[in-house]
Design a protein around this motif. Structure first.
Motif: not given
Ligand code: MN
Ligand code: GTP
Ligand code: SPV
Length: 615
Positions: A238, A258, A280, A284, A305
């Motif tokens: 990230k 993302h 999040s 996904k 991701d």
């Molecule tokens: Mn993620």
């Protein structure tokens, strides 16, 4: 309390590189943090074995039953270190405006002074690992190098699963350097913030109550302190591939998002590539590895991701996955919801954090088949199916090599990536948002992304289930001013041929009925949504225009063989004008946060929505 970690055998203070910049930085960090030894990470199998053996010895890891999960390990974190810490995450741009209004900010010098205080002596008694890595392909035109320094062996082995790293990366940096190229690499400093005094025993999960996850966008540098958890500590993910890369992408005209990437093949053999941004823990990984329920359709995975997307010479938007593994949410993963993830982790070479450990040396979590009669929960307590507590933390994770995925698309290995046909935005909303609808055009799609909303999840510390705006599912990951980020998206649409750009859709797998149950079965059945999307792109499926966009027309959405009444489908697809009218003040309030930094076309889009709703 367990023994101090033995020094891995390959630990050697003779640096295996002559690269002056890297050497100088490693020396500077060692001077500040005072590690007992320095280990230059090679990425070899022998090194993995040494490190995982050492982690077993210190009690961080338990080796899983090799017959069930070969070469795999279980670990439990300190309960204060289970997720990303958004309130401790900073974008330290020179100008405060460049972090606003969605990020925490502190002046770079002030932050550095504060963190130097924390880093001083913080690696005492520990090994400092130096990890040369590359996000994306080593053979990319412009390889995206990084060097992570960490004092955690857990982070080092997790990085080996999640990113391409080791000696060959270092060699490539040196080669390009020797060829006179100005090789850029992101210095990424990580410490768990738990020094060991002479003879002091280590704990299984060293960390610190004080945590800072800091990006310096102008310098392209990352400083992280106090946490060993994934997104806080595996700095290629990230911190680099989204926060720092989004800044590079702004400057260079591309997108760091993302998003998952998947390849979809129809029964007629027509191939489409889809990218999807969900916040999040909103689906996904599950969509990326979807097993279609409709006959003849095939999904292959490219990423789960992160997507880096650039306009190619053909004017299309090409996407690559910069990662090398999956860091997936464990709870809810099972043979029905995600059989391909199960197959991937069952091949072994995987790390599991904060799930439950069974008596036969396997892992278990809520939602997995066959609950064990007895297990040890993630807090180390005895657990049975009758226990009141969860066996696994809701944000417990598996970490597994992407190459083990049995449906990995061959294009994963192509540094050019794949041309994206559709972008999906989606969130977790009990009401309001239909199962699927299509944006009117790129700018409207950007509006949908900019106003994306979702209920918060356990992937970040804080309240769960609270609706918040999460633009493009990037709220915690935009490395610069979010108003500028929206402008960047708008400009991608303006500067390129609209006909060649992906079509934009919005999905919601999480709408509920009056009893609180999901209206839509989700998972493999989401292939029906993908089918409608592909048929829209190819001009085959009918849609009705509504105030919010194009929704499937009656009969255009395939529910053949699905145990779902047309009424339930209609409820899942419904656009309720009253619900949308209630959404408008929330969007207005959200946009007002940006002041003059909000591109005015987004206000125009909101005005259009209001007019269509009769407001
Ligand atoms: Mn993620
Ligand atoms: P991050 O790794 O945090 O970015 O999460 P992610 O977006 O990859 O989410 P993931 O696919 O791991 O899913 C998170 C949770 O949502 C899991 O518990 C899933 O079981 C659940 N989930 C995923 N897809 C669906 C779906 O179609 N319907 C329902 N009801 N739940 C889903
Ligand atoms: C997320 O929270 O979006 C994740 C997990 O994918 S982490 O790598 O911890 O950010």
């Amino acid at each position: 309390m367990t023994a101090t970690a033995p020094a891995p055998e390959s630990t050697d203070s003779t640096p295996p590189t002559t690269h002056a910049g890297i050497l100088a930085w490693v020396e500077e960090v060692a001077e500040l943090t005072q590690p007992a030894r320095i280990h230059w990470v090679t990425g070899s199998d022998e090194e993995w074995t040494e490190l995982t053996d050492a982690l077993v010895e210190t009690g961080t890891f338990t080796r899983l039953n090799p017959e069930l999960k070969p070469n795999s390990f279980y670990g439990a974190s300190d309960p204060i270190d289970v997720a990303r810490v958004e309130d401790r995450t900073y974008i330290c741009s020179v100008d405060e405006r460049d972090a606003g209004p969605t990020n925490n900010w502190m002046a770079p010098d002030e932050m550095k002074q504060l963190m130097r205080g924390l880093y001083a002596g913080c690696m005492r008694g520990r090994t400092m690992y130096v990890i040369p890595f590359v996000m994306g392909h080593l053979e990319a035109e412009q390889p995206m190098f990084g060097v992570e320094i960490t004092d955690s062996a857990y982070v080092t082995v997790s990085m080996r699963v999640m990113a391409r790293l080791g000696t060959n990366v270092l060699r490539r940096i040196e080669e390009l350097d020797a060829a006179g190229q100005d090789v850029k690499w992101v210095p990424a400093l990580h410490s768990v913030g738990h020094p060991l005094a002479e003879g002091e025993a280590d704990v299984a999960w060293p960390c610190n109550e004080t945590k800072y996850i800091v990006q310096f966008p102008e310098e392209r540098a990352i400083w992280s302190f106090g946490s060993g958890y994934g997104g806080n500590a595996l700095l290629g993910k990230k911190c680099y591939a989204l926060r720092i890369a989004s800044v590079m992408a702004r400057d260079e005209g591309w997108l760091a998002e993302h998003m998952l990437i998947l390849k979809l093949t129809s029964p007629q053999g027509v191939v489409k590539y889809v990218a999807a941004a969900f916040p999040s823990a909103c689906g996904k990984t599950n969509l990326a590895m979807l097993k279609p329920t409709i006959p003849g359709w095939k999904v292959e995975t490219l990423g789960d991701d992160i997507a880096w997307m650039r306009i190619g010479p053909d004017g299309r938007l090409w996407a690559v996955n910069p990662e090398y593994g999956f860091f997936g949410v464990a709870p809810g993963t099972n043979e029905h919801t995600n059989p391909h993830a199960m197959a991937t982790i069952n091949k072994g070479n995987s790390l599991f954090t904060n799930v439950a450990l069974t008596e036969d040396g396997d892992v278990w979590w809520e939602g997995l088949e066959n609950p064990p009669a007895r297990a040890t929960d993630w807090k180390g307590n005895p657990w049975t199916p009758e226990s009141d507590e969860l066996s696994s933390h809701p944000n417990s994770r598996y970490c597994t090599p992407i190459k083990q995925c049995d449906i990995l698309a061959a294009e994963y290995d192509d540094p050019r990536g794949v041309p994206i046909d559709a972008i999906l935005f989606g969130g977790r909303r009990k009401t309001t948002i239909p199962l699927v609808f299509e944006a009117r055009d790129w700018t409207h799609g950007t509006f949908l992304g900019a106003t994306l909303s979702s209920e918060t999840t356990a992937a970040a510390i804080g309240a769960v289930g609270v609706v918040r705006r999460d633009p493009m599912a990037m709220l915690p990951f935009i490395g610069y001013n979010a108003g500028d980020y929206f402008s960047h998206w708008i400009n991608i649409g303006k500067d390129n041929d609209a006909a060649k750009l992906p079509k934009i859709f919005y999905v919601n797998w999480f709408r509920r009925d009056d009893e609180g149950g999901f209206l839509w079965p989700g998972f493999g059945e989401n292939s029906r949504v993908l089918k409608w999307i592909v048929e829209r792109i190819d001009g085959q499926a009918a849609a009705v225009e509504t105030p919010i966009g194009h929704v499937p027309a009656e009969g255009s959405f395939d529910i053949d063989g699905l145990d779902l009444t047309p009424e339930t489908l209609a409820a899942a697809l419904a656009v309720d004008v009253e619900e949308w009218k209630a959404e408008v003040p929330q969007i207005t309030e959200w946009f007002e946060k940006f002041g003059d930094d909000l591109p005015s076309v987004l206000w125009t889009e909101l005005d259009g929505l209001k007019a269509r709703l009769g407001l």
